[in-house]
Motif scaffolding. Structure first.
Motif, mmCIF file in Angstrom:
data_model
loop_
_atom_site.group_PDB
_atom_site.id
_atom_site.type_symbol
_atom_site.label_atom_id
_atom_site.label_comp_id
_atom_site.label_asym_id
_atom_site.label_seq_id
_atom_site.Cartn_x
_atom_site.Cartn_y
_atom_site.Cartn_z
ATOM 1 N N ALA A 78 0.831 -1.209 0.000
ATOM 2 C CA ALA A 78 0.000 0.000 0.000
ATOM 3 C C ALA A 78 0.863 1.254 0.000
ATOM 4 N N SER A 79 1.939 1.231 0.770
ATOM 5 C CA SER A 79 2.821 2.392 0.847
ATOM 6 C C SER A 79 3.482 2.699 -0.486
ATOM 7 N N VAL A 80 3.944 1.662 -1.183
ATOM 8 C CA VAL A 80 4.566 1.877 -2.499
ATOM 9 C C VAL A 80 3.580 2.584 -3.419
ATOM 10 N N GLY A 81 2.332 2.139 -3.411
ATOM 11 C CA GLY A 81 1.321 2.786 -4.244
ATOM 12 C C GLY A 81 1.099 4.238 -3.874
ATOM 13 N N PHE A 82 1.014 4.508 -2.573
ATOM 14 C CA PHE A 82 0.816 5.891 -2.134
ATOM 15 C C PHE A 82 2.024 6.767 -2.456
ATOM 16 N N HIS A 83 3.243 6.228 -2.359
ATOM 17 C CA HIS A 83 4.438 7.007 -2.700
ATOM 18 C C HIS A 83 4.448 7.385 -4.182
ATOM 19 N N LEU A 84 4.065 6.458 -5.042
ATOM 20 C CA LEU A 84 4.009 6.754 -6.471
ATOM 21 C C LEU A 84 2.970 7.837 -6.749
ATOM 22 N N TRP A 85 1.839 7.717 -6.106
ATOM 23 C CA TRP A 85 0.766 8.721 -6.225
ATOM 24 C C TRP A 85 1.295 10.096 -5.820
ATOM 25 N N TYR A 86 1.972 10.153 -4.678
ATOM 26 C CA TYR A 86 2.501 11.408 -4.152
ATOM 27 C C TYR A 86 3.500 12.048 -5.115
ATOM 28 N N LYS A 87 4.440 11.257 -5.617
ATOM 29 C CA LYS A 87 5.463 11.803 -6.508
ATOM 30 C C LYS A 87 4.851 12.370 -7.784
ATOM 31 N N ALA A 88 3.890 11.654 -8.353
ATOM 32 C CA ALA A 88 3.288 12.097 -9.606
ATOM 33 C C ALA A 88 2.574 13.435 -9.428
ATOM 34 N N PHE A 89 1.792 13.568 -8.369
ATOM 35 C CA PHE A 89 1.038 14.806 -8.177
ATOM 36 C C PHE A 89 1.913 15.945 -7.661
ATOM 37 N N LEU A 90 2.917 15.632 -6.854
ATOM 38 C CA LEU A 90 3.812 16.689 -6.392
ATOM 39 C C LEU A 90 4.579 17.304 -7.558
ATOM 40 N N THR A 91 5.027 16.467 -8.488
ATOM 41 C CA THR A 91 5.730 16.975 -9.665
ATOM 42 C C THR A 91 4.827 17.901 -10.464
ATOM 43 N N GLY A 92 3.563 17.493 -10.639
ATOM 44 C CA GLY A 92 2.610 18.340 -11.359
ATOM 45 C C GLY A 92 2.390 19.664 -10.662
ATOM 46 N N ALA A 93 2.344 19.656 -9.340
ATOM 47 C CA ALA A 93 2.141 20.897 -8.592
ATOM 48 C C ALA A 93 3.332 21.828 -8.738
ATOM 49 N N TYR A 94 4.557 21.285 -8.700
ATOM 50 C CA TYR A 94 5.751 22.120 -8.812
ATOM 51 C C TYR A 94 5.893 22.744 -10.203
ATOM 52 N N HIS A 95 5.269 22.154 -11.183
ATOM 53 C CA HIS A 95 5.270 22.756 -12.521
ATOM 54 C C HIS A 95 4.361 23.981 -12.569
ATOM 55 N N ARG A 96 3.497 24.128 -11.558
ATOM 56 C CA ARG A 96 2.463 25.158 -11.601
ATOM 57 C C ARG A 96 2.596 26.237 -10.537
ATOM 58 N N GLY A 97 3.521 26.096 -9.589
ATOM 59 C CA GLY A 97 3.604 27.104 -8.541
ATOM 60 C C GLY A 97 4.899 27.083 -7.759
ATOM 61 N N ASP A 98 5.078 28.115 -6.918
ATOM 62 C CA ASP A 98 6.269 28.280 -6.094
ATOM 63 C C ASP A 98 6.367 27.191 -5.029
ATOM 64 N N LEU A 99 7.611 26.903 -4.640
ATOM 65 C CA LEU A 99 7.853 25.986 -3.529
ATOM 66 C C LEU A 99 7.109 26.445 -2.279
ATOM 67 N N SER A 100 7.142 27.751 -1.989
ATOM 68 C CA SER A 100 6.545 28.264 -0.760
ATOM 69 C C SER A 100 5.020 28.274 -0.804
ATOM 70 N N ARG A 101 4.408 27.952 -1.950
ATOM 71 C CA ARG A 101 2.952 27.813 -2.044
ATOM 72 C C ARG A 101 2.563 26.338 -2.148
ATOM 73 N N VAL A 102 3.238 25.604 -3.022
ATOM 74 C CA VAL A 102 2.923 24.184 -3.220
ATOM 75 C C VAL A 102 3.166 23.394 -1.945
ATOM 76 N N TYR A 103 4.334 23.594 -1.360
ATOM 77 C CA TYR A 103 4.753 22.769 -0.230
ATOM 78 C C TYR A 103 3.810 22.865 0.966
ATOM 79 N N PRO A 104 3.355 24.076 1.353
ATOM 80 C CA PRO A 104 2.428 24.150 2.483
ATOM 81 C C PRO A 104 1.117 23.417 2.250
ATOM 82 N N ILE A 105 0.560 23.515 1.047
ATOM 83 C CA ILE A 105 -0.700 22.822 0.775
ATOM 84 C C ILE A 105 -0.486 21.316 0.756
#
Length: 279
Positions: A64-91
């Motif tokens: 389950a953890s491996v699946g959640f880690h893959l999910w996290y990486k995919a969406f975090l990368t998408g978020a960083y393409h769209r906003g600042d570290l100081s905005r993406v990271y807190p959310i």
């Protein structure tokens, strides 16, 4: 939570903010995340050879953890393409402690005092305040869904790894297999998506990515170990105080803005830490 565990988790938070800043600093965020995974795989393979394999009781949580880690990486990368570290990271990080707190209260056997729950809520709210500019100033609002989905991934793997590590019989063996499997799947997917050209020829980029990977493994090993010593919800909340370090890095090194809201939010987060630690 003992003073030693508390200090270790805060140090893990610093490491976590550091590798996120490295990924954000690079021009190709997806490439940076793949390099991170390559480092995870190398280190994970080494840990597998040294430490005992996790017990069968932990394997479901590991999957389950491996699946959640893959999910996290995919969406975090998408978020960083769209906003600042100081905005993406807190959310991305601020939502997770609140989700884990809710699940802990309903489903887990961890015992939390009311004052500790209040401290966790304070940390989560303070982190959300850091991201106020996304809503108040309409700063790249498209990043919000990606950051929230990344947060759900964080909550999912935090609970899975906390439970899995407790049943594993070997925290280091569990973490080694986690990073090795996650790396194989994410790196394979990345190459299938972008081809072998995804792997950089620039030694500077390669070095930064691998360094981020080492920091990531160290930070998460500490967090998973701490979850075997203290309630998962408290460790998750303390780990997410890495947002303070992330905002500082974003302002000092990446040229991002600091305003009164961020300063006030930092005070709220610190108040939450004090509540959890002092009472």
């Amino acid at each position: 939570m003992t003073s030693g565990v508390f200090a270790a988790v805060i140090f893990a938070a610093l490491l976590h903010a550091g590798w996120n800043a490295i990924i954000k600093f690079g021009e190709d965020k997806f490439q940076g995340m793949v390099l991170l995974s390559v480092a995870h795989g190398v280190i994970g393979a080494g840990m597998i050879m040294v430490f005992p394999a996790p017990s069968p009781a932990a394997l479901g949580w590991l999957a389950a953890s491996v699946g959640f880690h893959l999910w996290y990486k995919a969406f975090l990368t998408g978020a960083y393409h769209r906003g600042d570290l100081s905005r993406v990271y807190p959310i991305a990080r601020g939502t997770a402690p609140l989700v884990v707190l809710g699940i802990s209260a309903l489903l887990l056997s961890d015992t939390l005092r009311l004052i500790e729950a209040c401290g966790i809520v304070a940390v989560g709210l303070g982190i959300f305040m850091m991201a106020r500019g996304v809503f108040a100033n309409r700063e790249a609002a498209t990043l919000v869904p990606f950051a929230l989905m990344a947060a759900l991934g964080t909550a999912g793997y935090s609970i899975s790894d906390g439970m899995g590590a407790r049943l594993s019989g070997s925290v280091s063996g569990y973490v080694g297999w986690l990073f090795f499997l996650d790396a194989c799947l994410f790196t394979g997917w990345g190459i299938a998506r972008r081809g072998r050209g995804l792997l950089p020829r620039n030694w500077r980029v390669l070095t930064l990515g691998l360094f981020a990977g080492m920091a990531s493994v160290g930070a998460y090993w500490i967090a998973v170990w701490a979850m075997t010593k203290a309630p998962i919800a408290i460790v998750t909340a303390l780990r997410e105080t890495s947002v303070l370090f992330a905002v500082l890095i974003g302002v000092v090194f990446l040229g991002e803005t600091a305003d009164r809201t961020k300063i006030l939010a930092a005070c709220v987060i610190l108040a939450g830490i004090v509540i959890m630690r002092a009472f």
